[in-house]
Motif scaffolding. Structure first.
Motif, PDB file in Angstrom:
ATOM      1  N   VAL A   5       0.772  -1.288  -0.112  1.00  0.00           N
ATOM      2  CA  VAL A   5      -0.057  -0.167  -0.086  1.00  0.00           C
ATOM      3  C   VAL A   5       0.860   1.186  -0.075  1.00  0.00           C
ATOM      4  O   VAL A   5       0.548   2.243  -0.805  1.00  0.00           O
ATOM      5  N   LEU A   6       1.831   1.164   0.597  1.00  0.00           N
ATOM      6  CA  LEU A   6       2.777   2.448   0.965  1.00  0.00           C
ATOM      7  C   LEU A   6       3.582   2.551  -0.394  1.00  0.00           C
ATOM      8  O   LEU A   6       3.472   3.947  -1.121  1.00  0.00           O
ATOM      9  N   ILE A   7       3.921   1.508  -1.105  1.00  0.00           N
ATOM     10  CA  ILE A   7       4.669   1.703  -2.381  1.00  0.00           C
ATOM     11  C   ILE A   7       3.823   2.208  -3.564  1.00  0.00           C
ATOM     12  O   ILE A   7       3.967   3.369  -4.176  1.00  0.00           O
ATOM     13  N   ILE A   8       2.640   1.345  -3.560  1.00  0.00           N
ATOM     14  CA  ILE A   8       1.577   1.755  -4.686  1.00  0.00           C
ATOM     15  C   ILE A   8       0.850   3.199  -4.440  1.00  0.00           C
ATOM     16  O   ILE A   8       1.079   3.927  -5.518  1.00  0.00           O
ATOM     17  N   GLY A   9       0.634   3.514  -3.371  1.00  0.00           N
ATOM     18  CA  GLY A   9       0.170   5.065  -2.806  1.00  0.00           C
ATOM     19  C   GLY A   9       0.982   6.002  -3.254  1.00  0.00           C
ATOM     20  O   GLY A   9       0.640   6.719  -4.038  1.00  0.00           O
ATOM     21  N   LEU A  10       2.526   5.901  -2.866  1.00  0.00           N
ATOM     22  CA  LEU A  10       3.196   6.858  -3.292  1.00  0.00           C
ATOM     23  C   LEU A  10       3.650   7.142  -4.677  1.00  0.00           C
ATOM     24  O   LEU A  10       3.920   8.190  -5.170  1.00  0.00           O
ATOM     25  N   CYS A  11       3.698   5.942  -5.442  1.00  0.00           N
ATOM     26  CA  CYS A  11       3.961   5.940  -6.868  1.00  0.00           C
ATOM     27  C   CYS A  11       2.848   6.740  -7.665  1.00  0.00           C
ATOM     28  O   CYS A  11       2.998   7.341  -8.529  1.00  0.00           O
ATOM     29  N   LEU A  57       1.828   2.192   7.282  1.00  0.00           N
ATOM     30  CA  LEU A  57       2.750   0.959   8.237  1.00  0.00           C
ATOM     31  C   LEU A  57       2.062   1.013   9.567  1.00  0.00           C
ATOM     32  O   LEU A  57       1.893   0.000  10.026  1.00  0.00           O
ATOM     33  N   GLY A  58       2.331   2.067   9.976  1.00  0.00           N
ATOM     34  CA  GLY A  58       1.825   2.232  11.507  1.00  0.00           C
ATOM     35  C   GLY A  58       0.420   2.221  12.008  1.00  0.00           C
ATOM     36  O   GLY A  58      -0.014   1.569  12.968  1.00  0.00           O
ATOM     37  N   SER A  63      -5.292   4.732   7.647  1.00  0.00           N
ATOM     38  CA  SER A  63      -4.931   4.740   6.235  1.00  0.00           C
ATOM     39  C   SER A  63      -5.947   4.346   5.474  1.00  0.00           C
ATOM     40  O   SER A  63      -6.452   4.991   4.302  1.00  0.00           O
ATOM     41  N   ALA A  64      -6.578   3.373   5.769  1.00  0.00           N
ATOM     42  CA  ALA A  64      -7.955   2.632   4.986  1.00  0.00           C
ATOM     43  C   ALA A  64      -9.144   3.832   4.979  1.00  0.00           C
ATOM     44  O   ALA A  64      -9.528   4.045   3.927  1.00  0.00           O
ATOM     45  N   LEU A 102      -7.005  -4.718   5.242  1.00  0.00           N
ATOM     46  CA  LEU A 102      -6.426  -6.224   5.341  1.00  0.00           C
ATOM     47  C   LEU A 102      -5.183  -6.141   6.038  1.00  0.00           C
ATOM     48  O   LEU A 102      -4.841  -6.963   6.721  1.00  0.00           O
ATOM     49  N   GLY A 103      -4.391  -5.166   5.854  1.00  0.00           N
ATOM     50  CA  GLY A 103      -3.114  -4.841   6.414  1.00  0.00           C
ATOM     51  C   GLY A 103      -3.149  -4.818   7.810  1.00  0.00           C
ATOM     52  O   GLY A 103      -2.334  -5.051   8.875  1.00  0.00           O
ATOM     53  N   SER A 104      -4.220  -4.004   8.354  1.00  0.00           N
ATOM     54  CA  SER A 104      -4.428  -3.584   9.772  1.00  0.00           C
ATOM     55  C   SER A 104      -4.497  -5.161  10.301  1.00  0.00           C
ATOM     56  O   SER A 104      -4.269  -5.151  11.626  1.00  0.00           O
ATOM     57  N   ARG A 105      -5.400  -5.953   9.788  1.00  0.00           N
ATOM     58  CA  ARG A 105      -5.709  -7.452  10.197  1.00  0.00           C
ATOM     59  C   ARG A 105      -4.315  -7.965  10.418  1.00  0.00           C
ATOM     60  O   ARG A 105      -4.179  -8.710  11.448  1.00  0.00           O
ATOM     61  N   GLU A 106      -3.272  -7.881   9.542  1.00  0.00           N
ATOM     62  CA  GLU A 106      -2.398  -8.618   9.525  1.00  0.00           C
ATOM     63  C   GLU A 106      -1.266  -8.029  10.762  1.00  0.00           C
ATOM     64  O   GLU A 106      -0.731  -8.807  11.498  1.00  0.00           O
ATOM     65  N   LEU A 107      -1.361  -6.907  11.012  1.00  0.00           N
ATOM     66  CA  LEU A 107      -0.636  -6.096  11.912  1.00  0.00           C
ATOM     67  C   LEU A 107      -1.275  -6.708  13.228  1.00  0.00           C
ATOM     68  O   LEU A 107      -0.232  -6.932  14.389  1.00  0.00           O
ATOM     69  N   ARG A 108      -2.376  -6.893  13.333  1.00  0.00           N
ATOM     70  CA  ARG A 108      -3.108  -7.316  14.617  1.00  0.00           C
ATOM     71  C   ARG A 108      -2.811  -8.793  14.925  1.00  0.00           C
ATOM     72  O   ARG A 108      -2.550  -9.058  16.030  1.00  0.00           O
ATOM     73  N   ARG A 109      -2.566  -9.526  13.859  1.00  0.00           N
ATOM     74  CA  ARG A 109      -2.225 -10.839  14.146  1.00  0.00           C
ATOM     75  C   ARG A 109      -0.663 -10.947  14.587  1.00  0.00           C
ATOM     76  O   ARG A 109      -0.254 -11.748  15.334  1.00  0.00           O
TER      77      ARG A 109
END
Length: 119
Positions: A5-11, A57-58, A63-64, A102-109
């Motif tokens: 998300v970070l890379i695609i968003g910045l590009c 990231l944080g 972000s969502a 989905l990244g937030s769910r990954e971070l929580r796990r």
């Protein structure tokens, strides 16, 4: 997922920003308020892309939400002005919103696994 998300968003920020600036300036030169207004909203969407990428990231849920706002603004602008490319950028922002969630769910796990491992 959060790094993607970070890379695609910045590009995509650069592309959205440059295109929106060109539309806004062209609309002002042609004295077309609707086109220049669509370009101005496009610049706002590009700024929201930067913010959404910054929090990917944080704080991926924030972000969502930011990408969701950018997506809604993009779709509304694309459907009401001659700047039809905003429909594409709005759709991409909605996809990035789902990816950030989905990244937030990954971070929580990851946090849960690290807490269990620490015990």
């Amino acid at each position: 997922m959060r790094i993607a998300v970070l890379i695609i968003g910045l590009c995509l920020t650069m592309i959205v920003g440059l295109q929106s600036c060109a539309i806004a300036v062209g609309g002002r030169m042609a004295a077309d308020k609707a086109t220049s207004g669509g370009g101005a909203v496009g610049v706002l969407v590009a700024f929201l892309f930067i913010l959404g990428s910054a929090f990917a990231l944080g704080l991926p849920r924030l972000s969502a939400g930011i990408f969701l706002l950018a997506g809604v603004l993009g779709l509304i602008t694309g459907s009401t002005t001659v700047f039809k490319d905003m429909n594409i950028w709005g759709g991409i922002a909605l996809i990035l919103s789902v990816m950030a969630y989905l990244g937030s769910r990954e971070l929580r796990r990851k946090k849960e696994v690290s807490q269990v491992a620490a015990r």
